[in-house]
Design an enzyme around this catalytic site. Structure first.
Site, PDB file in Angstrom:
ATOM      1  N   LYS A  14       4.775   7.089  -4.490  1.00 13.49           N
ATOM      2  CA  LYS A  14       5.559   7.232  -5.717  1.00 13.49           C
ATOM      3  C   LYS A  14       5.356   8.616  -6.347  1.00 13.49           C
ATOM      4  O   LYS A  14       6.319   9.279  -6.713  1.00 13.49           O
ATOM      5  CB  LYS A  14       5.165   6.150  -6.739  1.00 13.49           C
ATOM      6  CG  LYS A  14       5.366   4.722  -6.222  1.00 13.49           C
ATOM      7  CD  LYS A  14       5.018   3.684  -7.279  1.00 13.49           C
ATOM      8  CE  LYS A  14       3.543   3.600  -7.617  1.00 13.49           C
ATOM      9  NZ  LYS A  14       2.698   2.949  -6.609  1.00 13.49           N
ATOM     10  N   ARG A  89       4.213  -2.574 -14.536  1.00 11.37           N
ATOM     11  CA  ARG A  89       3.447  -3.259 -13.489  1.00 11.37           C
ATOM     12  C   ARG A  89       3.306  -4.738 -13.779  1.00 11.37           C
ATOM     13  O   ARG A  89       2.713  -5.463 -12.971  1.00 11.37           O
ATOM     14  CB  ARG A  89       2.057  -2.640 -13.386  1.00 11.37           C
ATOM     15  CG  ARG A  89       1.912  -1.544 -12.334  1.00 11.37           C
ATOM     16  CD  ARG A  89       0.506  -0.963 -12.450  1.00 11.37           C
ATOM     17  NE  ARG A  89      -0.024  -0.466 -11.215  1.00 11.37           N
ATOM     18  CZ  ARG A  89      -0.036   0.836 -10.881  1.00 11.37           C
ATOM     19  NH1 ARG A  89       0.515   1.735 -11.628  1.00 11.37           N
ATOM     20  NH2 ARG A  89      -0.605   1.204  -9.752  1.00 11.37           N
ATOM     21  N   ARG A 128      -6.522   9.842   1.294  1.00 10.25           N
ATOM     22  CA  ARG A 128      -6.390  10.548   0.010  1.00 10.25           C
ATOM     23  C   ARG A 128      -7.748  10.610  -0.703  1.00 10.25           C
ATOM     24  O   ARG A 128      -8.077  11.602  -1.344  1.00 10.25           O
ATOM     25  CB  ARG A 128      -5.358   9.816  -0.867  1.00 10.25           C
ATOM     26  CG  ARG A 128      -5.096  10.502  -2.194  1.00 10.25           C
ATOM     27  CD  ARG A 128      -3.900   9.894  -2.920  1.00 10.25           C
ATOM     28  NE  ARG A 128      -4.232   8.686  -3.645  1.00 10.25           N
ATOM     29  CZ  ARG A 128      -3.354   7.939  -4.304  1.00 10.25           C
ATOM     30  NH1 ARG A 128      -2.075   8.259  -4.322  1.00 10.25           N
ATOM     31  NH2 ARG A 128      -3.730   6.856  -4.949  1.00 10.25           N
ATOM     32  N   ARG A 134     -10.703  10.663  -6.550  1.00 13.76           N
ATOM     33  CA  ARG A 134     -10.447   9.402  -7.265  1.00 13.76           C
ATOM     34  C   ARG A 134     -11.393   8.318  -6.761  1.00 13.76           C
ATOM     35  O   ARG A 134     -11.344   7.934  -5.601  1.00 13.76           O
ATOM     36  CB  ARG A 134      -8.993   8.957  -7.050  1.00 13.76           C
ATOM     37  CG  ARG A 134      -8.020   9.687  -7.939  1.00 13.76           C
ATOM     38  CD  ARG A 134      -6.598   9.243  -7.688  1.00 13.76           C
ATOM     39  NE  ARG A 134      -6.371   7.810  -7.875  1.00 13.76           N
ATOM     40  CZ  ARG A 134      -5.165   7.259  -7.907  1.00 13.76           C
ATOM     41  NH1 ARG A 134      -4.091   7.994  -7.774  1.00 13.76           N
ATOM     42  NH2 ARG A 134      -5.044   5.955  -8.071  1.00 13.76           N
ATOM     43  N   ARG A 146      -6.642  -3.475  -5.406  1.00 15.58           N
ATOM     44  CA  ARG A 146      -5.425  -2.941  -6.034  1.00 15.58           C
ATOM     45  C   ARG A 146      -4.178  -3.498  -5.344  1.00 15.58           C
ATOM     46  O   ARG A 146      -3.184  -3.817  -6.007  1.00 15.58           O
ATOM     47  CB  ARG A 146      -5.423  -1.415  -5.973  1.00 15.58           C
ATOM     48  CG  ARG A 146      -6.350  -0.806  -7.020  1.00 15.58           C
ATOM     49  CD  ARG A 146      -6.817   0.575  -6.650  1.00 15.58           C
ATOM     50  NE  ARG A 146      -5.750   1.530  -6.454  1.00 15.58           N
ATOM     51  CZ  ARG A 146      -5.881   2.651  -5.737  1.00 15.58           C
ATOM     52  NH1 ARG A 146      -7.021   2.940  -5.136  1.00 15.58           N
ATOM     53  NH2 ARG A 146      -4.873   3.471  -5.619  1.00 15.58           N
TER      54      ARG A 146
HETATM   55  P1  ADP Z   1      -1.852   3.752  -7.477  1.00 17.08           P
HETATM   56  O1  ADP Z   1      -2.061   4.944  -6.608  1.00 17.08           O
HETATM   57  O2  ADP Z   1      -2.807   2.644  -7.225  1.00 17.08           O
HETATM   58  O3  ADP Z   1      -0.422   3.301  -7.556  1.00 17.08           O
HETATM   59  P2  ADP Z   1      -1.925   4.873 -10.164  1.00 17.08           P
HETATM   60  O4  ADP Z   1      -2.384   6.268 -10.040  1.00 17.08           O
HETATM   61  O5  ADP Z   1      -0.507   4.605 -10.520  1.00 17.08           O
HETATM   62  O6  ADP Z   1      -2.359   4.109  -8.869  1.00 17.08           O
HETATM   63  O7  ADP Z   1      -2.851   4.105 -11.225  1.00 17.08           O
HETATM   64  C1  ADP Z   1      -4.262   4.049 -11.063  1.00 17.08           C
HETATM   65  C2  ADP Z   1      -4.823   2.875 -11.846  1.00 17.08           C
HETATM   66  O8  ADP Z   1      -4.442   3.002 -13.263  1.00 17.08           O
HETATM   67  C3  ADP Z   1      -4.320   1.487 -11.457  1.00 17.08           C
HETATM   68  O9  ADP Z   1      -5.045   0.940 -10.376  1.00 17.08           O
HETATM   69  C4  ADP Z   1      -4.520   0.707 -12.765  1.00 17.08           C
HETATM   70  O10 ADP Z   1      -5.875   0.331 -12.945  1.00 17.08           O
HETATM   71  C5  ADP Z   1      -4.197   1.726 -13.839  1.00 17.08           C
HETATM   72  N1  ADP Z   1      -2.778   1.636 -14.224  1.00 17.08           N
HETATM   73  C6  ADP Z   1      -1.798   2.539 -13.917  1.00 17.08           C
HETATM   74  N2  ADP Z   1      -0.607   2.128 -14.402  1.00 17.08           N
HETATM   75  C7  ADP Z   1      -0.837   0.928 -15.027  1.00 17.08           C
HETATM   76  C8  ADP Z   1      -0.028  -0.020 -15.704  1.00 17.08           C
HETATM   77  N3  ADP Z   1       1.296   0.165 -15.841  1.00 17.08           N
HETATM   78  N4  ADP Z   1      -0.608  -1.134 -16.214  1.00 17.08           N
HETATM   79  C9  ADP Z   1      -1.907  -1.338 -16.102  1.00 17.08           C
HETATM   80  N5  ADP Z   1      -2.749  -0.502 -15.456  1.00 17.08           N
HETATM   81  C10 ADP Z   1      -2.226   0.613 -14.922  1.00 17.08           C
END
Ligand code: ADP
Length: 190
Positions: A14, A89, A128, A134, A146
């Site tokens: 994404k 989400r 990654r 991270r 996740r």
């Molecule tokens: P990923 O690469 O897992 O898609 P992101 O970088 O989008 O991860 O987000 C990292 C973390 O931030 C998620 O695993 C979650 O804990 C938190 N997070 C991100 N967006 C949301 C959301 N919309 N609602 C709740 N938690 C979120």
């Protein structure tokens, strides 16, 4: 206005696609993950709270996330449209987004979902994790959690947008350019 929800499991690509699409379509990119990481880095109150969930591979509570997203949208009154990456989400977040956009006289144009198999996701995220710094990418059990949270809480949003005829699935395996092209085909029909 074009308001895209870029959707898909962790590691689907994404963020990578959003970087190209925001230039191409002049949209403001809001990544909830990036905003949380910025706050963690700066040790803000929000960051300290978010970190306690993120490090375990859990979602940050809806109320906190929704308030943050609203604030990010309000920072961009001149935007021609948005790419929402990592939001919504949960169903509560999807309702909150609809309410926010309705109050601005606009709506979600489409959800574009990047489809990638789970085992490919785990591989990509571990890869990654070697360079991203991270913590949530470094540990396979956190990664698997996740992905599990995605299926349990997030995947139902497919039905939510499908019921509104706004769901578009895109194959998320291929070169970055190929995938941008696939998404562009969807955007060009809007
Ligand atoms: P990923 O690469 O897992 O898609 P992101 O970088 O989008 O991860 O987000 C990292 C973390 O931030 C998620 O695993 C979650 O804990 C938190 N997070 C991100 N967006 C949301 C959301 N919309 N609602 C709740 N938690 C979120």
């Amino acid at each position: 206005m074009i308001n895209l929800v870029l959707f898909g499991p962790p590691g689907a690509g994404k963020g990578t696609q959003a970087e190209f699409l925001k230039e191409k379509y002049e949209l403001v990119h809001i990544s909830t993950g990036d905003v949380f990481r910025f706050n963690i880095k700066n040790a803000t109150e929000l960051g300290v709270l978010a970190k306690s969930f993120i490090d375990k591979g859990q979602l940050v509570p809806d109320e906190v996330t929704i308030n943050m997203l609203n604030a990010e949208v309000e920072k961009n009154p001149e935007a021609k449209g948005f790419i929402f990456d990592g939001f919504p989400r949960t169903s509560a977040q999807a309702d909150a987004l609809a309410e926010l956009l309705t109050s601005k006289g606009t709506d979600v144009s489409a959800m574009v979902a990047l489809e990638v198999e789970d085992e490919v996701l785990v591989k990509r995220l571990l890869e990654r994790g070697k360079t991203s710094g991270r913590a949530d990418d470094a540990d396979e059990s956190v990664i698997r959690n996740r992905i599990a949270v995605y299926y349990k809480e997030t995947a139902i949003l497919k039905d939510y947008y499908q019921a509104k005829d706004k769901y578009f699935g895109v194959d998320g395996v291929g070169s970055i350019e190929e995938i941008t092209e696939r998404i562009s085909k969807v955007i060009n029909t809007l």
